[in-house]
Scaffold this active site. Structure first.
Site, PDB file in Angstrom:
ATOM      1  CB  SER A 251     -59.517  60.210 -93.555  1.00 17.62           C
ATOM      2  OG  SER A 251     -58.453  59.441 -93.033  1.00 17.62           O
ATOM      3  N   GLY A 252     -60.034  59.015 -90.688  1.00 21.74           N
ATOM      4  CA  GLY A 252     -59.538  59.046 -89.331  1.00 21.74           C
ATOM      5  C   GLY A 252     -58.082  59.432 -89.256  1.00 21.74           C
ATOM      6  CG  ASP A 253     -53.816  59.044 -89.874  1.00 19.35           C
ATOM      7  OD1 ASP A 253     -53.215  60.131 -90.023  1.00 19.35           O
ATOM      8  OD2 ASP A 253     -53.365  58.111 -89.191  1.00 19.35           O
ATOM      9  CG  ASP A 254     -52.112  62.627 -92.289  1.00 18.46           C
ATOM     10  OD1 ASP A 254     -52.483  63.570 -91.575  1.00 18.46           O
ATOM     11  OD2 ASP A 254     -51.088  61.954 -92.058  1.00 18.46           O
ATOM     12  CB  SER A 285     -59.006  64.403 -91.540  1.00 12.51           C
ATOM     13  OG  SER A 285     -58.247  63.550 -90.699  1.00 12.51           O
TER      14      SER A 285
END
Length: 477
Positions: A251-254, A285
């Site tokens: 992911s690019g986030d959590d 991530s």
């Protein structure tokens, strides 16, 4: 008889559905498939019965919505399933119905349309007061539903492709008046299963159950570029009794972000996320956390249990994010068994996450962060063991860390631990934690830990743990 049909179904009533499909003849070639689900269905149809074309070019939004609307007539008669066969099925947003299963063949892909007109505009969530990307409303998610019961989204690892680059470019260019759509969002609903599917390149968050209960997310693979904006994996938001297990997320986030509303809007709405289990999660991530609690937590977060968490090249293991103005609480968090490889921080808590919905938040609304327990942690190639920053005059309390072995990176930070405005106890932690975690006023708990007790981890089984998935068998032409 109906109970038998609910679990082992052989579809012999396709003539009912082919009448709807304008006299389409039933093929004599059948495909049988099985899967596990909280509920099996007595009726089934293929998306092709409603005129859909899986060529990756034909827009099928109307076909999907027509199929769901037609199958809703079976809600009180054993429910219905919509089968999506092999192919690339281009579609915009469509809404599900109750007592319904959306099943994706292993070679099926739902392809999200790159046309803003295919996503209706919804009001901002009441616990947020505004959209996350913009002050206005939000685009409806690709697969959407509200006020539903008994909904299953599953398959033989079929794919939902959000074609997110279209949205990421508009977001970075400031060209969106509304918040980007999610891939799956179910609101005000109960008895939800999302399992055995692959989600790629979501415009924003991937899976967002909100104001809902009794949720299972199992065997889901989520993949997005690690620099894609806000592509959180699974975000239970003001939800009760949720189980997330056996998921793999890049992911690019959590990877998992636990939420419950934003500042004064979340405080007013007052719906916490509670009774959440996360287990056997694998996360990548580099710029965010394996599991994040907050920062929008103004309805409260409590009774979170995470175990068997593996993370590679991820910024932090479990991160607690809050700020002055959030109010509410994060409490009774139990994390056991983390295996972490190449991390910036193992433990990270901050009371200085300043993003606010607007300027009307209450500066006297201080969050309560207490009862945070970590045990059985192994981490390697770590830049900093812990960064724990509470709020001046509102310390984070009841922090417990036991049996944690952290191997520092060759070029680790000079300060291995940074602590301020926190209180807690530790035992069997290497390298040695900061002095604020030496026991303080909780000498009895420190004594128990030193005698081998370790941090708490409750053995109680949540209601969702008692749900047994049934074996469903179908035959489609």
């Amino acid at each position: 008889m109906k109970n038998i049909l609910s679990c082992m179904v052989t579809i012999i009533t396709l003539s009912i559905l082919t009448t709807h499909a304008q006299g389409r003849k039933v093929s004599q070639s059948y495909e049988t498939f099985e899967y596990t689900a909280i509920t099996c269905r007595s009726h089934s149809a293929s998306i092709t019965d409603f005129g859909a074309v899986g060529d990756g070019k034909t827009l099928n939004t109307k076909a999907f919505q027509s199929a769901v609307d037609h199958l809703s007539q079976y809600s009180s008669d054993g429910g219905a399933q919509l089968f999506v066969p092999a192919g690339k099925w281009l579609t915009g947003s469509f809404s599900l119905t109750s007592h319904f299963t959306l099943f994706l063949h292993k070679d099926a892909t739902l392809l999200a349309a790159q046309d803003l007109e295919e996503y209706p505009i919804l009001k901002a969530l009441p616990s947020y007061g505004r959209g996350r990307d913009a002050a206005g409303g939000r685009f409806a998610s690709l697969v959407f539903g509200t006020n539903l019961s008994d909904v299953i989204i599953t398959g033989n690892n079929g794919t939902i492709d959000g074609q997110g680059s279209f949205w990421w470019q508009k977001f970075h260019g400031g060209k969106l008046k509304y918040t980007r759509p999610y891939l799956i969002e179910l609101m005000f609903s109960d008895t939800i299963q999302i399992s055995n599917i692959t989600l790629i390149d979501s415009p924003s968050w991937n899976i967002h159950p909100v104001y809902s209960s009794s949720i299972i997310v199992k065997g889901v693979t989520i993949i997005a570029p690690v620099k894609s904006p806000n592509t959180d994996g699974i975000n239970p938001d003001s939800c009760t009794n949720t189980r997330i297990e056996d998921c793999y997320i890049i992911s690019g986030d959590d990877c998992v972000a636990v939420k419950s509303g934003w500042d004064e809007y979340g405080i007013s709405f007052g719906m916490p996320t509670k009774h959440l289990v996360i287990r056997r999660l694998t996360c990548v991530s580099p710029y965010s956390a394996a599991i994040a609690l907050g920062s929008e937590m103004s309805g409260g977060i409590e009774d979170v249990r995470a175990e068997d968490i593996t993370a590679y090249n991820t910024e932090s293991g479990v991160r607690i994010k809050t700020a002055v103005g959030r109010g509410a609480f994060v409490r009774d968090v139990y994390v056991r068994g983390m295996s972490l490889h190449t991390m910036k921080w193992v433990f990270w808590m901050t009371g200085n996450y300043k993003a606010h919905a607007d300027s009307h938040y209450d500066p006297h609304a201080l969050p309560e962060i207490t009862g945070i327990n970590y045990r059985d942690i192994v981490a390697e190639n770590v830049s900093m063991a812990g960064r724990l920053e509470g709020i001046s005059g509102d310390p984070f309390t009841g922090i417990c860390i036991s049996n944690a072995t952290i191997s520092m990176a060759v070029k680790h930070k000079k300060a291995i631990w940074m602590c301020s405005d926190v209180e807690g106890v530790t035992s069997g932690v290497d390298p040695k934690p900061c002095g604020l975690l030496d026991g303080g006023g909780d000498s009895e708990k420190k004594k128990r830990m030193d005698n081998g007790g370790g941090c708490e981890f409750p053995g109680d089984v949540l209601e969702i743990d008692s749900v047994e998935l049934k074996s469903c068998s179908y035959q489609m032409s």
